[in-house]
Motif scaffolding. Structure first.
Motif, mmCIF file in Angstrom:
data_model
loop_
_atom_site.group_PDB
_atom_site.id
_atom_site.type_symbol
_atom_site.label_atom_id
_atom_site.label_comp_id
_atom_site.label_asym_id
_atom_site.label_seq_id
_atom_site.Cartn_x
_atom_site.Cartn_y
_atom_site.Cartn_z
ATOM 1 N N PHE A 161 -2.210 -2.735 7.526
ATOM 2 C CA PHE A 161 -2.605 -1.783 6.490
ATOM 3 C C PHE A 161 -2.095 -0.382 6.786
ATOM 4 O O PHE A 161 -1.984 0.435 5.875
ATOM 5 N N LEU A 164 0.963 -0.503 5.032
ATOM 6 C CA LEU A 164 0.749 -0.495 3.589
ATOM 7 C C LEU A 164 0.409 0.906 3.072
ATOM 8 O O LEU A 164 0.800 1.288 1.978
ATOM 9 N N LEU A 168 1.282 6.593 1.164
ATOM 10 C CA LEU A 168 0.311 7.172 0.232
ATOM 11 C C LEU A 168 0.025 8.623 0.602
ATOM 12 O O LEU A 168 0.099 8.998 1.768
ATOM 13 N N MET A 174 -7.495 6.317 2.935
ATOM 14 C CA MET A 174 -7.470 4.928 2.465
ATOM 15 C C MET A 174 -7.567 3.918 3.604
ATOM 16 O O MET A 174 -8.208 2.883 3.470
ATOM 17 N N ILE A 177 -11.080 2.834 4.612
ATOM 18 C CA ILE A 177 -11.737 2.146 3.491
ATOM 19 C C ILE A 177 -11.216 0.726 3.348
ATOM 20 O O ILE A 177 -11.947 -0.201 3.038
ATOM 21 N N PRO A 181 -13.891 -3.126 5.919
ATOM 22 C CA PRO A 181 -14.474 -4.338 5.322
ATOM 23 C C PRO A 181 -13.771 -5.614 5.772
ATOM 24 O O PRO A 181 -14.423 -6.624 6.017
ATOM 25 N N LEU A 224 -1.352 -14.438 8.052
ATOM 26 C CA LEU A 224 -1.262 -13.761 6.750
ATOM 27 C C LEU A 224 -0.364 -12.530 6.856
ATOM 28 O O LEU A 224 0.498 -12.297 6.006
ATOM 29 N N LEU B 66 3.849 -11.623 -6.164
ATOM 30 C CA LEU B 66 4.721 -11.384 -5.012
ATOM 31 C C LEU B 66 5.944 -12.285 -5.056
ATOM 32 O O LEU B 66 7.034 -11.905 -4.632
ATOM 33 N N LEU B 122 -14.714 -4.836 -0.559
ATOM 34 C CA LEU B 122 -13.285 -5.126 -0.483
ATOM 35 C C LEU B 122 -12.622 -4.962 -1.839
ATOM 36 O O LEU B 122 -11.579 -4.322 -1.958
ATOM 37 N N SER B 125 -12.452 -1.463 -2.886
ATOM 38 C CA SER B 125 -11.355 -0.739 -2.237
ATOM 39 C C SER B 125 -10.018 -1.129 -2.868
ATOM 40 O O SER B 125 -9.088 -0.322 -2.897
ATOM 41 N N MET B 128 -9.713 1.159 -5.643
ATOM 42 C CA MET B 128 -9.410 2.509 -5.151
ATOM 43 C C MET B 128 -7.957 2.621 -4.722
ATOM 44 O O MET B 128 -7.308 3.641 -4.958
ATOM 45 N N LEU B 129 -7.451 1.562 -4.078
ATOM 46 C CA LEU B 129 -6.051 1.574 -3.647
ATOM 47 C C LEU B 129 -5.131 1.714 -4.856
ATOM 48 O O LEU B 129 -4.149 2.448 -4.823
ATOM 49 N N ALA B 132 -4.780 5.153 -5.874
ATOM 50 C CA ALA B 132 -4.101 6.044 -4.936
ATOM 51 C C ALA B 132 -2.583 5.933 -5.005
ATOM 52 O O ALA B 132 -1.892 6.771 -4.446
ATOM 53 N N ILE B 133 -2.061 4.890 -5.655
ATOM 54 C CA ILE B 133 -0.602 4.722 -5.707
ATOM 55 C C ILE B 133 -0.124 4.988 -7.127
ATOM 56 O O ILE B 133 -0.622 4.398 -8.077
ATOM 57 N N ASP B 134 0.864 5.878 -7.248
ATOM 58 C CA ASP B 134 1.340 6.250 -8.588
ATOM 59 C C ASP B 134 2.445 5.337 -9.076
ATOM 60 O O ASP B 134 2.552 5.054 -10.255
ATOM 61 N N GLN B 138 5.191 -0.402 -6.623
ATOM 62 C CA GLN B 138 4.573 -0.308 -5.309
ATOM 63 C C GLN B 138 3.074 -0.611 -5.404
ATOM 64 O O GLN B 138 2.506 -1.323 -4.576
ATOM 65 N N LYS B 141 2.598 -4.326 -5.785
ATOM 66 C CA LYS B 141 2.929 -5.049 -4.565
ATOM 67 C C LYS B 141 1.812 -4.916 -3.537
ATOM 68 O O LYS B 141 1.306 -5.905 -2.999
ATOM 69 N N PHE B 142 1.401 -3.663 -3.266
ATOM 70 C CA PHE B 142 0.406 -3.431 -2.223
ATOM 71 C C PHE B 142 -0.954 -4.005 -2.619
ATOM 72 O O PHE B 142 -1.658 -4.584 -1.791
ATOM 73 N N VAL B 145 -1.053 -7.705 -2.035
ATOM 74 C CA VAL B 145 -1.277 -8.052 -0.628
ATOM 75 C C VAL B 145 -2.759 -7.918 -0.281
ATOM 76 O O VAL B 145 -3.362 -8.805 0.327
ATOM 77 N N LEU B 146 -3.370 -6.809 -0.709
ATOM 78 C CA LEU B 146 -4.785 -6.605 -0.412
ATOM 79 C C LEU B 146 -5.641 -7.694 -1.051
ATOM 80 O O LEU B 146 -6.598 -8.186 -0.453
ATOM 81 N N ILE B 148 -4.887 -10.763 -1.632
ATOM 82 C CA ILE B 148 -4.788 -12.007 -0.852
ATOM 83 C C ILE B 148 -5.628 -11.893 0.426
ATOM 84 O O ILE B 148 -6.343 -12.822 0.795
ATOM 85 N N PHE B 149 -5.575 -10.735 1.093
ATOM 86 C CA PHE B 149 -6.405 -10.532 2.277
ATOM 87 C C PHE B 149 -7.888 -10.632 1.910
ATOM 88 O O PHE B 149 -8.684 -11.232 2.627
#
Lengths: 235, 228
Positions: A161, A164, A168, A174, A177, A181, A224, B66, B122, B125, B128-129, B132-134, B138, B141-142, B145-146, B148-149
């Protein structure tokens, strides 16, 4: 065919080792993240001494929890730096353009972070023992095993992360956060095992179930991350 | 066509919900041990299953994104996650109300409750992620990934009542226990309400999906206007 395959595997090990050595050297020359993380760990230990009576028996019962909160917070400082360090001079682009698979880059960085975070843990553990009057070394090897297993889980998730969030604007906000979790199963398992180990109970019975949880966590998130890091870094 | 499907599903969900409310409130008797409060589980359990299905759909469509880089899959993932998060909130809220009556406390830190709260955090977040990305690709993509986690925690929530001895009641539905845990009429009511909530969730996802597509279209137009 067999030969090229073997050489391929060897060169991957070499790639991982190069990245690992580079990261470790860069960190040990400046010691930026290491010092920050260590002093942060000390500050949290100090703060906990106000929150809980350090000399009481009760504190021994929650020692596992205290330690892992300290480690998780202090570790994040190192993990955060891991990819941020590559931003000046476009080093990250250089690394990504290098003719190595992204996952070797990831594993190398993870290993370097693992060593650094583990070092912070091993230094702050005796200090914790002194401050809180805990004889933590009675089950030393078992404790080391739990430390290593959990720290690997934390660094894998954290490095992933960190990669990732590196681009940003609000990455420092971030990262915690996102990772706490996800880390919770590992932290929970570590807290459940570390407490009894510190009070001198051997690693058996119920405690082994938690160790199995840690191993499972490590395997799942390592695979993963290795599978997905290419997408995160390269696209 | 999509409009029509949304209206048909919404109507079906509304009819089903009214029918289920009638059965739950007026036909079924109070439960022997818990009294009237047990009726909350007719929303608690179906909401939980609905939100897990939604998170699964989000995870799958993230993986497809993905693989194919088709922005449509990203839109499906975000729509599905947002709706599921709402259902997850319902799960936590109804569970707390039930716990206050039966256990006398709003919350307890057992494996099921804790992992469900982690699950909620989770996916919060995740949203929220996205904020945070404009840059859209991207972001897609990100967050894929989150997603899947994050789905790994859904499995923990689902299995937690088997892995740990929890204060949360164990499995009751006969597909997991092999039967005998629950009165068949009550179990049938759970399945009917599950159907209603899934339909309702699907309508919300479709509406949100349309909104997401319009947003992308507007973004495209805005960029074109800038270029001109």
């Amino acid at each position: 065919m067999q030969q090229t395959k073997q050489r391929g595997a060897m060169s991957w090990v070499g790639d991982v080792a190069v990245i690992f050595g580079k990261d470790l050297r860069a960190e040990l020359r400046t010691k930026e993240a290491l010092n920050a993380s260590l002093s942060f760990a000390l500050v949290i230990l100090l703060l906990f001494s106000f929150a809980f009576d350090p000399s009481s028996e009760q504190t021994h019962d929650i020692a596992g929890g205290l330690l892992w909160i300290v480690y998780a917070f202090a570790g994040t400082l190192i993990l955060n730096r891991s990819f941020v360090r590559e931003l000046p001079n476009d080093c990250l682009d250089g690394l990504i353009a290098a003719p190595i698979p992204a996952w070797t880059l990831f594993l190398g960085k993870s290993l370097a972070n693992f060593v650094l975070v583990l070092a912070v843990e091993l230094i702050s553990l005796p200090i914790f023992g002194i401050f809180y009057n805990v004889r933590w070394a009675q089950q030393g090897w078992a404790l080391l095993l739990v430390l290593a297993l959990t720290t690997w889980g934390l660094t894998v998730v954290g490095t992933m992360f960190s990669a990732l969030t590196v681009n940003l604007r609000i990455r420092e906000l971030m990262l915690p956060i996102l990772i706490y979790p996800i880390m919770i199963p590992a932290l929970l398992g570590a807290m459940e095992v570390t407490g009894p180990l510190i009070t001198g109970k051997p690693l058996e019975g119920d405690l082994l179930t938690w160790v199995r949880l840690l191993v499972g966590f490590d395997i799942i998130f390592t695979s993963l991350s290795v599978a997905l890091v290419e997408t995160v870094l390269v696209g | 066509m999509r409009e029509k499907i949304i209206y048909i599903f919404a109507a079906a969900a509304a009819v089903l919900l009214v029918r289920n409310l009638y059965v739950i409130l007026l036909v079924l008797p109070d439960e022997a041990q818990q009294g009237p409060i047990y009726r909350i589980m007719f929303f608690h359990i179906p909401s939980a299953i609905t939100c897990f299905i939604g998170f699964l759909a989000a995870g799958i469509s993230s993986a497809i994104y993905l693989a194919t880089k088709n922005p449509r899959n990203d839109a499906i993932a975000v729509a599905s996650t947002e709706v599921s998060l709402a259902f997850a909130t319902v799960v936590l809220a109804t569970g707390s109300i039930w716990a206050r009556i039966i256990w006398g406390i709003w919350w307890t830190w057992d494996a099921r409750l804790t992992s469900m709260l982690v699950c909620w955090l989770l996916y919060a977040s995740y949203l929220m992620l996205r904020r945070a990305i404009d840059e859209p690709t991207q972001r897609a993509k990100f967050s894929a990934v989150l997603s899947i986690f994050a789905f790994s925690d859904v499995i923990i929530v689902w299995k937690s009542i088997e892995w740990w001895r929890t204060q949360h009641p164990g499995p009751v539905l006969s597909i997991r226990t092999g039967g005998g845990q629950m009165n068949p009429a009550m179990e049938a009511a759970i399945y009917w309400n599950l159907l209603a909530l899934i339909l309702f969730g699907l309508v919300l996802v479709l509406v949100r999906l349309r909104q997401e597509e319009m947003r992308r279209e507007i973004d495209g137009m805005r960029q074109m206007a800038h270029a001109i």
